[in-house]
Design a protein around this motif. Sequence first.
Motif, PDB file in Angstrom:
ATOM      1  N   TYR A   1      33.019  48.578  47.292  1.00  0.00           N
ATOM      2  CA  TYR A   1      33.260  47.148  47.432  1.00  0.00           C
ATOM      3  C   TYR A   1      34.176  46.913  48.615  1.00  0.00           C
ATOM      4  N   LYS A   2      33.851  45.926  49.442  1.00  0.00           N
ATOM      5  CA  LYS A   2      34.599  45.691  50.672  1.00  0.00           C
ATOM      6  C   LYS A   2      35.207  44.290  50.754  1.00  0.00           C
ATOM      7  N   LYS A   3      34.578  43.305  50.141  1.00  0.00           N
ATOM      8  CA  LYS A   3      35.022  41.920  50.274  1.00  0.00           C
ATOM      9  C   LYS A   3      36.031  41.562  49.187  1.00  0.00           C
ATOM     10  N   LYS A   4      36.967  40.705  49.554  1.00  0.00           N
ATOM     11  CA  LYS A   4      37.991  40.281  48.612  1.00  0.00           C
ATOM     12  C   LYS A   4      37.375  39.601  47.404  1.00  0.00           C
ATOM     13  N   GLU A   5      36.341  38.817  47.633  1.00  0.00           N
ATOM     14  CA  GLU A   5      35.696  38.116  46.525  1.00  0.00           C
ATOM     15  C   GLU A   5      35.119  39.107  45.509  1.00  0.00           C
TER      16      GLU A   5
ATOM     17  N   ALA B   1      38.209  41.970  39.113  1.00  0.00           N
ATOM     18  CA  ALA B   1      39.491  41.729  38.442  1.00  0.00           C
ATOM     19  C   ALA B   1      39.326  40.717  37.307  1.00  0.00           C
ATOM     20  N   MET B   2      38.574  39.672  37.546  1.00  0.00           N
ATOM     21  CA  MET B   2      38.366  38.678  36.488  1.00  0.00           C
ATOM     22  C   MET B   2      37.568  39.267  35.335  1.00  0.00           C
ATOM     23  N   ALA B   3      36.571  40.084  35.650  1.00  0.00           N
ATOM     24  CA  ALA B   3      35.770  40.721  34.605  1.00  0.00           C
ATOM     25  C   ALA B   3      36.633  41.630  33.732  1.00  0.00           C
ATOM     26  N   LEU B   4      37.635  42.245  34.342  1.00  0.00           N
ATOM     27  CA  LEU B   4      38.558  43.114  33.603  1.00  0.00           C
ATOM     28  C   LEU B   4      39.715  42.334  32.983  1.00  0.00           C
ATOM     29  N   GLU B   5      39.682  41.009  33.151  1.00  0.00           N
ATOM     30  CA  GLU B   5      40.712  40.099  32.635  1.00  0.00           C
ATOM     31  C   GLU B   5      42.077  40.377  33.259  1.00  0.00           C
ATOM     32  N   LEU B   6      42.054  40.612  34.575  1.00  0.00           N
ATOM     33  CA  LEU B   6      43.266  40.820  35.357  1.00  0.00           C
ATOM     34  C   LEU B   6      43.510  39.604  36.238  1.00  0.00           C
ATOM     35  N   GLY B   7      44.663  39.553  36.876  1.00  0.00           N
ATOM     36  CA  GLY B   7      44.958  38.474  37.812  1.00  0.00           C
ATOM     37  C   GLY B   7      44.129  38.616  39.076  1.00  0.00           C
ATOM     38  N   MET B   8      43.852  37.505  39.721  1.00  0.00           N
ATOM     39  CA  MET B   8      43.026  37.515  40.938  1.00  0.00           C
ATOM     40  C   MET B   8      43.845  37.259  42.197  1.00  0.00           C
TER      41      MET B   8
ATOM     42  N   THR C   1      46.420  40.638  47.873  1.00  0.00           N
ATOM     43  CA  THR C   1      45.566  41.141  48.941  1.00  0.00           C
ATOM     44  C   THR C   1      44.503  42.063  48.348  1.00  0.00           C
ATOM     45  N   VAL C   2      43.555  42.484  49.182  1.00  0.00           N
ATOM     46  CA  VAL C   2      42.519  43.414  48.739  1.00  0.00           C
ATOM     47  C   VAL C   2      43.174  44.703  48.251  1.00  0.00           C
ATOM     48  N   GLN C   3      44.165  45.170  48.981  1.00  0.00           N
ATOM     49  CA  GLN C   3      44.858  46.398  48.607  1.00  0.00           C
ATOM     50  C   GLN C   3      45.552  46.248  47.250  1.00  0.00           C
ATOM     51  N   GLN C   4      46.207  45.117  47.016  1.00  0.00           N
ATOM     52  CA  GLN C   4      46.875  44.881  45.739  1.00  0.00           C
ATOM     53  C   GLN C   4      45.870  44.775  44.608  1.00  0.00           C
ATOM     54  N   LEU C   5      44.758  44.069  44.849  1.00  0.00           N
ATOM     55  CA  LEU C   5      43.722  43.954  43.826  1.00  0.00           C
ATOM     56  C   LEU C   5      43.136  45.324  43.493  1.00  0.00           C
ATOM     57  N   THR C   6      42.863  46.124  44.526  1.00  0.00           N
ATOM     58  CA  THR C   6      42.316  47.464  44.325  1.00  0.00           C
ATOM     59  C   THR C   6      43.263  48.307  43.482  1.00  0.00           C
ATOM     60  N   GLN C   7      44.530  48.280  43.814  1.00  0.00           N
ATOM     61  CA  GLN C   7      45.529  49.054  43.069  1.00  0.00           C
ATOM     62  C   GLN C   7      45.584  48.597  41.610  1.00  0.00           C
ATOM     63  N   GLN C   8      45.592  47.309  41.399  1.00  0.00           N
ATOM     64  CA  GLN C   8      45.645  46.744  40.050  1.00  0.00           C
ATOM     65  C   GLN C   8      44.409  47.160  39.244  1.00  0.00           C
ATOM     66  N   ILE C   9      43.248  47.105  39.855  1.00  0.00           N
ATOM     67  CA  ILE C   9      41.996  47.480  39.184  1.00  0.00           C
ATOM     68  C   ILE C   9      41.999  48.966  38.860  1.00  0.00           C
ATOM     69  N   LYS C  10      42.390  49.792  39.819  1.00  0.00           N
ATOM     70  CA  LYS C  10      42.420  51.238  39.598  1.00  0.00           C
ATOM     71  C   LYS C  10      43.382  51.612  38.480  1.00  0.00           C
ATOM     72  N   GLU C  11      44.546  50.982  38.455  1.00  0.00           N
ATOM     73  CA  GLU C  11      45.514  51.251  37.391  1.00  0.00           C
ATOM     74  C   GLU C  11      44.942  50.858  36.033  1.00  0.00           C
ATOM     75  N   HIS C  12      44.299  49.706  35.986  1.00  0.00           N
ATOM     76  CA  HIS C  12      43.704  49.253  34.726  1.00  0.00           C
ATOM     77  C   HIS C  12      42.618  50.215  34.253  1.00  0.00           C
ATOM     78  N   LEU C  13      41.746  50.617  35.160  1.00  0.00           N
ATOM     79  CA  LEU C  13      40.669  51.533  34.794  1.00  0.00           C
ATOM     80  C   LEU C  13      41.211  52.897  34.378  1.00  0.00           C
ATOM     81  N   ALA C  14      42.279  53.352  35.017  1.00  0.00           N
ATOM     82  CA  ALA C  14      42.886  54.627  34.632  1.00  0.00           C
ATOM     83  C   ALA C  14      43.479  54.547  33.227  1.00  0.00           C
ATOM     84  N   ASN C  15      44.077  53.408  32.899  1.00  0.00           N
ATOM     85  CA  ASN C  15      44.686  53.229  31.583  1.00  0.00           C
ATOM     86  C   ASN C  15      43.670  52.939  30.486  1.00  0.00           C
TER      87      ASN C  15
END
Length: 145
Positions: free
Chosen positions: A66-70, A76-83, A86-100
Amino acid sequence: MLTALLSKKSLEIPLAAFKDEEAKQIEKEHIEAKKEAQKVAHANACTSRIAQESTLKTFDLPISSYKKKEEYKILAMALELGMDGTVQQLTQQIKEHLANHCEESQKTPCFAGLFISRRCQKDKAAESGPSSHDPSTSQATVERI
């Protein structure tokens, strides 16, 4: 009498200039309010589209594809996370959620593709053809999150 005329004329000129400036300022504020309303309408439309896509989308590619911020916002919304962020912050948040929540997310069909490596996807596509890829039944390796 002459001083009364001079002072009256000298007041009329600044008063006319003041009214002109006031009219210009009101017009400027009107234009700015219209632009702001358009921005809000556009933001609401984007949020609505992201919300709709987050409920319908099957994430059949690894996070790194995935490359686009959208796209990250949809995930992030599908995982019920904040939207927000930045792309980097969203990626980190998603990865942390998936790891947990790794086991739970892997068992959910719409998220299973996030854990499949690209190499395994190419191998699977070569075996079964491009249209019959099913990430939930694949015995692929888990992508490092």
